[in-house]
Design an enzyme around this catalytic site. Structure first.
Site, PDB file in Angstrom:
ATOM      1  N   CYS A  89       0.128  -0.946   0.006  1.00  0.00           N
ATOM      2  CA  CYS A  89       0.042   0.409  -0.081  1.00  0.00           C
ATOM      3  C   CYS A  89       0.598   1.623   0.265  1.00  0.00           C
ATOM      4  O   CYS A  89       1.484   1.386  -1.262  1.00  0.00           O
ATOM      5  CB  CYS A  89      -0.567   0.151   1.273  1.00  0.00           C
ATOM      6  SG  CYS A  89      -2.355   1.503   0.620  1.00  0.00           S
ATOM      7  N   HIS A 196      -3.829  -4.891   1.026  1.00  0.00           N
ATOM      8  CA  HIS A 196      -3.476  -4.896   2.248  1.00  0.00           C
ATOM      9  C   HIS A 196      -3.359  -6.553   2.024  1.00  0.00           C
ATOM     10  O   HIS A 196      -4.335  -6.978   2.629  1.00  0.00           O
ATOM     11  CB  HIS A 196      -4.606  -4.073   3.229  1.00  0.00           C
ATOM     12  CG  HIS A 196      -4.124  -2.413   3.298  1.00  0.00           C
ATOM     13  ND1 HIS A 196      -3.123  -2.471   3.722  1.00  0.00           N
ATOM     14  CD2 HIS A 196      -4.680  -1.730   3.002  1.00  0.00           C
ATOM     15  CE1 HIS A 196      -2.866  -0.766   4.098  1.00  0.00           C
ATOM     16  NE2 HIS A 196      -3.745  -0.780   3.391  1.00  0.00           N
ATOM     17  N   GLU A 198      -1.040  -8.166   4.024  1.00  0.00           N
ATOM     18  CA  GLU A 198      -1.548  -8.391   5.548  1.00  0.00           C
ATOM     19  C   GLU A 198      -2.655  -8.614   5.755  1.00  0.00           C
ATOM     20  O   GLU A 198      -3.198  -9.643   7.472  1.00  0.00           O
ATOM     21  CB  GLU A 198      -0.274  -7.752   6.540  1.00  0.00           C
ATOM     22  CG  GLU A 198      -1.310  -6.384   6.795  1.00  0.00           C
ATOM     23  CD  GLU A 198      -1.639  -5.309   6.009  1.00  0.00           C
ATOM     24  OE1 GLU A 198      -1.248  -5.510   4.864  1.00  0.00           O
ATOM     25  OE2 GLU A 198      -2.699  -4.410   6.270  1.00  0.00           O
TER      26      GLU A 198
END
Ligand code: MN
Length: 234
Positions: A89, A196, A198
């Site tokens: 990001c 994103h 994660e």
């Protein structure tokens, strides 16, 4: 400092030992990087366009000069040291700027080429729920790591890569043409994604990004270990 624990958990789950780097002066940064095997550049606020010589767009979000300065220095130094880098990001936008690229400051003002449908890059759905598709360049490092040529991803950005920095190649796009991923083909491991990952690390494709970073970081470690006896001999 605020950083989601999701990054820590994703790197830990991949077998790495993550350490969070706070804003530091250049000398401290070098000391930290000297004992670091790989770097994950994380999400965060907008980047001040002064970093790439542009005037601020009226719709630019809040920026943080100290954070920009630290992270740009960290990204450049990690790159110069040849460390494996996974950029996510804001991290993806920041690494591009650190390597001489530019950004779209306010994505909603960029009209997709007709007849491409409008893609909403700032979703209101929960983060673990993908809302748009990305197409990956077949044969690219990103496609190989994700083991996919198309992937549904989440989207929480209103900036994106415009012109890519030196040595970088776009390898993922949304259907409106927005660059959603890039890499440095000449590097053993430099991958950047706009989504994103994660927050999607419960999925195999995104897990493999973190496993890729940790595996490549392990090679940094063995190189340092190989070099150590030589340093002692001198
Ligand atoms: Mn997006």
């Amino acid at each position: 400092m605020v950083l989601g624990l999701t990054y820590i958990r994703a790197i830990s789950a991949a077998g790495g030992a993550p350490v969070v780097v706070p804003p530091l002066d250049p000398e401290q940064l070098e000391a930290v990087l000297a004992s670091t095997d790989g770097v994950c550049l994380t999400g965060g606020p907008d980047i001040d366009p002064a970093a790439y010589g542009a005037e601020p767009d009226p719709d630019l979000g809040p920026t943080d000069a100290e954070l920009d300065a630290t992270e740009l220095a960290l990204a450049r130094s990690a790159f110069d040291r040849g460390l494996p880098i996974l950029a996510i990001c804001r991290g993806s936008q920041l690494l591009n700027v650190a390597l001489g690229g530019t950004l779209h400051q306010h994505l909603p003002s960029i009209a997709p080429p007709a007849p491409a449908p409008v893609v909403h890059h700032r979703q209101t759905d929960p983060a673990h729920r993908p809302t748009h598709t990305v197409s990956l360049l077949p044969g690219s490092g990103l496609a190989a790591t994700l083991e996919a040529e198309e992937l549904r991803v989440n989207s929480f950005h209103h900036q994106a890569v415009d012109r890519l920095g030196d040595g970088l190649r776009a390898t993922a796009w949304a259907s409106d043409g927005t660059i959603e991923g890039y890499e440095a083909p000449a590097r053993p491991f430099l991958l950047a994604v706009q989504w994103h990952a994660e927050l999607l690390a419960h999925r195999r494709p995104d897990q493999r990004l973190f496993e890729g970073l940790v595996t490549a970081s392990g090679r940094t470690r063995s190189r340092s270990a190989d070099a150590a006896p030589l340093e002692v001999a001198q």
